[in-house]
Scaffold this motif. Sequence first.
Motif, PDB file in Angstrom:
ATOM      1  N   HIS A  72       0.836  -1.192   0.000  1.00  0.00           N
ATOM      2  CA  HIS A  72       0.000   0.000   0.000  1.00  0.00           C
ATOM      3  C   HIS A  72       0.877   1.251   0.000  1.00  0.00           C
ATOM      4  CE1 HIS A  72      -3.214  -2.763   0.527  1.00  0.00           C
ATOM      5  NE2 HIS A  72      -2.668  -3.216   1.627  1.00  0.00           N
ATOM      6  N   ALA A  73       1.487   1.468  -1.154  1.00  0.00           N
ATOM      7  CA  ALA A  73       2.347   2.638  -1.302  1.00  0.00           C
ATOM      8  C   ALA A  73       1.522   3.911  -1.124  1.00  0.00           C
ATOM      9  CB  ALA A  73       3.012   2.620  -2.674  1.00  0.00           C
ATOM     10  N   ASP A  74       2.171   4.918  -0.588  1.00  0.00           N
ATOM     11  CA  ASP A  74       1.496   6.184  -0.303  1.00  0.00           C
ATOM     12  C   ASP A  74       1.483   7.026  -1.584  1.00  0.00           C
ATOM     13  OD1 ASP A  74       0.402   8.381   0.821  1.00  0.00           O
ATOM     14  OD2 ASP A  74       1.759   8.469   2.518  1.00  0.00           O
ATOM     15  N   ARG A  75       0.539   6.705  -2.489  1.00  0.00           N
ATOM     16  CA  ARG A  75       0.546   7.329  -3.809  1.00  0.00           C
ATOM     17  C   ARG A  75      -0.489   8.438  -3.951  1.00  0.00           C
ATOM     18  NH1 ARG A  75       0.693   1.697  -6.184  1.00  0.00           N
ATOM     19  NH2 ARG A  75       2.900   1.183  -6.341  1.00  0.00           N
ATOM     20  N   GLY A  76      -1.157   8.799  -2.884  1.00  0.00           N
ATOM     21  CA  GLY A  76      -2.127   9.881  -2.994  1.00  0.00           C
ATOM     22  C   GLY A  76      -3.504   9.399  -3.378  1.00  0.00           C
ATOM     23  N   THR A  77      -4.245  10.234  -4.056  1.00  0.00           N
ATOM     24  CA  THR A  77      -5.660   9.988  -4.311  1.00  0.00           C
ATOM     25  C   THR A  77      -5.871   9.300  -5.654  1.00  0.00           C
ATOM     26  OG1 THR A  77      -6.190  11.974  -3.065  1.00  0.00           O
ATOM     27  CG2 THR A  77      -7.919  11.088  -4.482  1.00  0.00           C
ATOM     28  N   PRO A  78      -6.634   8.188  -5.677  1.00  0.00           N
ATOM     29  CA  PRO A  78      -6.901   7.515  -6.954  1.00  0.00           C
ATOM     30  C   PRO A  78      -7.881   8.318  -7.802  1.00  0.00           C
ATOM     31  CG  PRO A  78      -8.180   6.506  -5.202  1.00  0.00           C
ATOM     32  CD  PRO A  78      -7.298   7.536  -4.543  1.00  0.00           C
ATOM     33  N   ALA A  79      -7.788   8.137  -9.110  1.00  0.00           N
ATOM     34  CA  ALA A  79      -8.701   8.849 -10.005  1.00  0.00           C
ATOM     35  C   ALA A  79     -10.108   8.277  -9.912  1.00  0.00           C
ATOM     36  CB  ALA A  79      -8.191   8.754 -11.439  1.00  0.00           C
ATOM     37  N   GLU A  80     -10.194   6.953  -9.820  1.00  0.00           N
ATOM     38  CA  GLU A  80     -11.497   6.297  -9.732  1.00  0.00           C
ATOM     39  C   GLU A  80     -11.506   5.345  -8.556  1.00  0.00           C
ATOM     40  OE1 GLU A  80     -12.249   4.358 -13.478  1.00  0.00           O
ATOM     41  OE2 GLU A  80     -13.308   6.128 -14.233  1.00  0.00           O
ATOM     42  N   ARG A  81     -12.661   5.218  -7.942  1.00  0.00           N
ATOM     43  CA  ARG A  81     -12.798   4.327  -6.798  1.00  0.00           C
ATOM     44  C   ARG A  81     -14.032   3.449  -7.003  1.00  0.00           C
ATOM     45  NH1 ARG A  81     -10.979   7.668  -2.016  1.00  0.00           N
ATOM     46  NH2 ARG A  81     -10.437   9.714  -2.825  1.00  0.00           N
ATOM     47  N   ARG A  82     -13.914   2.200  -6.585  1.00  0.00           N
ATOM     48  CA  ARG A  82     -15.079   1.322  -6.541  1.00  0.00           C
ATOM     49  C   ARG A  82     -15.866   1.619  -5.264  1.00  0.00           C
ATOM     50  NH1 ARG A  82     -17.626  -0.487 -10.375  1.00  0.00           N
ATOM     51  NH2 ARG A  82     -18.463  -2.207  -9.149  1.00  0.00           N
ATOM     52  N   VAL A  83     -17.171   1.549  -5.382  1.00  0.00           N
ATOM     53  CA  VAL A  83     -18.066   1.700  -4.235  1.00  0.00           C
ATOM     54  C   VAL A  83     -19.091   0.572  -4.303  1.00  0.00           C
ATOM     55  CG1 VAL A  83     -19.740   3.174  -3.052  1.00  0.00           C
ATOM     56  CG2 VAL A  83     -17.801   4.210  -4.250  1.00  0.00           C
ATOM     57  N   TYR A  84     -19.357  -0.031  -3.154  1.00  0.00           N
ATOM     58  CA  TYR A  84     -20.363  -1.084  -3.084  1.00  0.00           C
ATOM     59  C   TYR A  84     -21.342  -0.782  -1.958  1.00  0.00           C
ATOM     60  CZ  TYR A  84     -17.046  -3.931  -5.787  1.00  0.00           C
ATOM     61  OH  TYR A  84     -16.185  -4.403  -6.747  1.00  0.00           O
ATOM     62  N   ALA A  85     -22.576  -1.201  -2.150  1.00  0.00           N
ATOM     63  CA  ALA A  85     -23.563  -1.222  -1.079  1.00  0.00           C
ATOM     64  C   ALA A  85     -24.196  -2.602  -1.083  1.00  0.00           C
ATOM     65  CB  ALA A  85     -24.632  -0.145  -1.274  1.00  0.00           C
ATOM     66  N   SER A  86     -24.416  -3.151   0.114  1.00  0.00           N
ATOM     67  CA  SER A  86     -24.978  -4.492   0.206  1.00  0.00           C
ATOM     68  C   SER A  86     -25.933  -4.572   1.378  1.00  0.00           C
ATOM     69  CB  SER A  86     -23.857  -5.525   0.382  1.00  0.00           C
ATOM     70  OG  SER A  86     -24.383  -6.833   0.419  1.00  0.00           O
ATOM     71  N   HIS A  87     -27.133  -5.074   1.126  1.00  0.00           N
ATOM     72  CA  HIS A  87     -28.130  -5.288   2.174  1.00  0.00           C
ATOM     73  C   HIS A  87     -28.149  -6.770   2.508  1.00  0.00           C
ATOM     74  CE1 HIS A  87     -31.447  -3.992   4.649  1.00  0.00           C
ATOM     75  NE2 HIS A  87     -32.240  -4.918   4.155  1.00  0.00           N
ATOM     76  N   THR A  88     -28.166  -7.094   3.805  1.00  0.00           N
ATOM     77  CA  THR A  88     -27.907  -8.473   4.237  1.00  0.00           C
ATOM     78  C   THR A  88     -29.107  -9.169   4.866  1.00  0.00           C
ATOM     79  OG1 THR A  88     -27.122  -7.730   6.406  1.00  0.00           O
ATOM     80  CG2 THR A  88     -25.477  -7.900   4.655  1.00  0.00           C
ATOM     81  N   VAL A  89     -30.290  -8.530   4.887  1.00  0.00           N
ATOM     82  CA  VAL A  89     -31.458  -9.142   5.525  1.00  0.00           C
ATOM     83  C   VAL A  89     -32.073 -10.172   4.587  1.00  0.00           C
ATOM     84  CG1 VAL A  89     -33.739  -8.725   6.518  1.00  0.00           C
ATOM     85  CG2 VAL A  89     -31.895  -7.066   6.893  1.00  0.00           C
ATOM     86  N   PRO A  90     -32.192 -11.434   5.022  1.00  0.00           N
ATOM     87  CA  PRO A  90     -32.757 -12.473   4.155  1.00  0.00           C
ATOM     88  C   PRO A  90     -34.117 -12.078   3.593  1.00  0.00           C
ATOM     89  CG  PRO A  90     -31.773 -13.469   6.091  1.00  0.00           C
ATOM     90  CD  PRO A  90     -31.742 -11.988   6.323  1.00  0.00           C
ATOM     91  N   GLY A  91     -34.317 -12.417   2.331  1.00  0.00           N
ATOM     92  CA  GLY A  91     -35.523 -12.025   1.631  1.00  0.00           C
ATOM     93  C   GLY A  91     -35.336 -10.773   0.805  1.00  0.00           C
ATOM     94  N   ALA A 113     -32.994   5.200   3.759  1.00  0.00           N
ATOM     95  CA  ALA A 113     -33.555   4.280   2.770  1.00  0.00           C
ATOM     96  C   ALA A 113     -32.597   3.123   2.502  1.00  0.00           C
ATOM     97  CB  ALA A 113     -33.866   5.027   1.474  1.00  0.00           C
ATOM     98  N   LEU A 114     -31.307   3.435   2.458  1.00  0.00           N
ATOM     99  CA  LEU A 114     -30.301   2.400   2.247  1.00  0.00           C
ATOM    100  C   LEU A 114     -30.342   1.390   3.388  1.00  0.00           C
ATOM    101  CD1 LEU A 114     -28.264   2.072  -0.063  1.00  0.00           C
ATOM    102  CD2 LEU A 114     -26.566   3.209   1.364  1.00  0.00           C
ATOM    103  N   GLY A 115     -30.457   1.879   4.610  1.00  0.00           N
ATOM    104  CA  GLY A 115     -30.536   0.994   5.764  1.00  0.00           C
ATOM    105  C   GLY A 115     -31.772   0.118   5.754  1.00  0.00           C
ATOM    106  N   ARG A 116     -32.853   0.614   5.164  1.00  0.00           N
ATOM    107  CA  ARG A 116     -34.085  -0.173   5.067  1.00  0.00           C
ATOM    108  C   ARG A 116     -34.011  -1.210   3.944  1.00  0.00           C
ATOM    109  NH1 ARG A 116     -36.445   5.027   5.650  1.00  0.00           N
ATOM    110  NH2 ARG A 116     -36.920   5.066   3.403  1.00  0.00           N
TER     111      ARG A 116
END
Length: 314
Positions: A72-91, A113-116
């Motif tokens: 994890h070299a200290d290269r500063g800020t990336p141009a693009e970043r991945r973002v994920y959201a995941s809801h884990t309640v069955p159903g 809303a995301l939490g719901r």
Amino acid sequence: MSTCSTVSRDLAEPVSGTAPVARTWLLLEQPGPWGAKALTSSHLDPALGRALEAAAKGTGVRLALIRRPGRHADRGTPAERRVYASHTVPGNVWLHGTTLTDPRRLLGLDFAALGRGDHRAFDSALDGGPHLGDPLALVCTNGKRDRCCALLGRPLAAELAASGADGVWEVTHLGGHRFSPTLLVLPHGYAYGRVQAPAVKEILHGAREGRIVAEGCRGNSAWERPGQAAELAVRSATGEQAAQALSVVRTDGAAPHWEVTVAHTDGRHWRVTVAQGASAPPRPESCGASVLGSPARMEVTAVRELSVTAALAS
């Protein structure tokens, strides 16, 4: 040199009912070094980190930073970043992703809303969509929180990535340092402790097929800890492996005693008695702890299948 994870393993401390609690996970890619409180001590703007923490508080959304395994070299800020959201309640289990150039766009999310479990809150604000790849394998590696996470987590993440497993990320914090290496698998939200690469490969193979591997499982993050232990106890009693077959539908009582009702999608119900015990002898709960502790453990004392009449009344 003794570590908190060595002591916990030697004392055979159970891992069931120790998973982090979150109905929805929000993950932001942030390469480079992480401090102990990574949202405010990394290359992410600390003001943004504080604003995101405030926005998520009380919504059921848990934020974490992720990065690809490796140096994890200290290269500063990336141009693009991945973002994920995941809801884990069955159903209503889902995992969506997107790519951002400006992480401040996360402040436009409707966190409640995301939490719901409303994925439209993610998709509309960030141009996101369903993640079509393999399940995510998130390995805690933040040595600034606990050295065990770096000593044990980083080699595991590197080995998994080198083996060709897709979806492997390092993550900032899953709790339970003494169970290192710790792992969270999304979208289903089951956490694991003391895992090694061969076991993780089986866990991920199961996750791709919608199955849960119970060995080493800490619980589903969708539930509070008594519910986590109760659901795993029903899986153990019945041999149920389907990821979304069981739900915690009711929890009565308070520490140190709960009665948890677990329901199956086929209509069966169980009443599970869970007691909170204290781990003895005292032990370090993390490598940075200055005093010894007696961490709470969830102990299942009874699993009773309910009649249809009793299930309807519960």
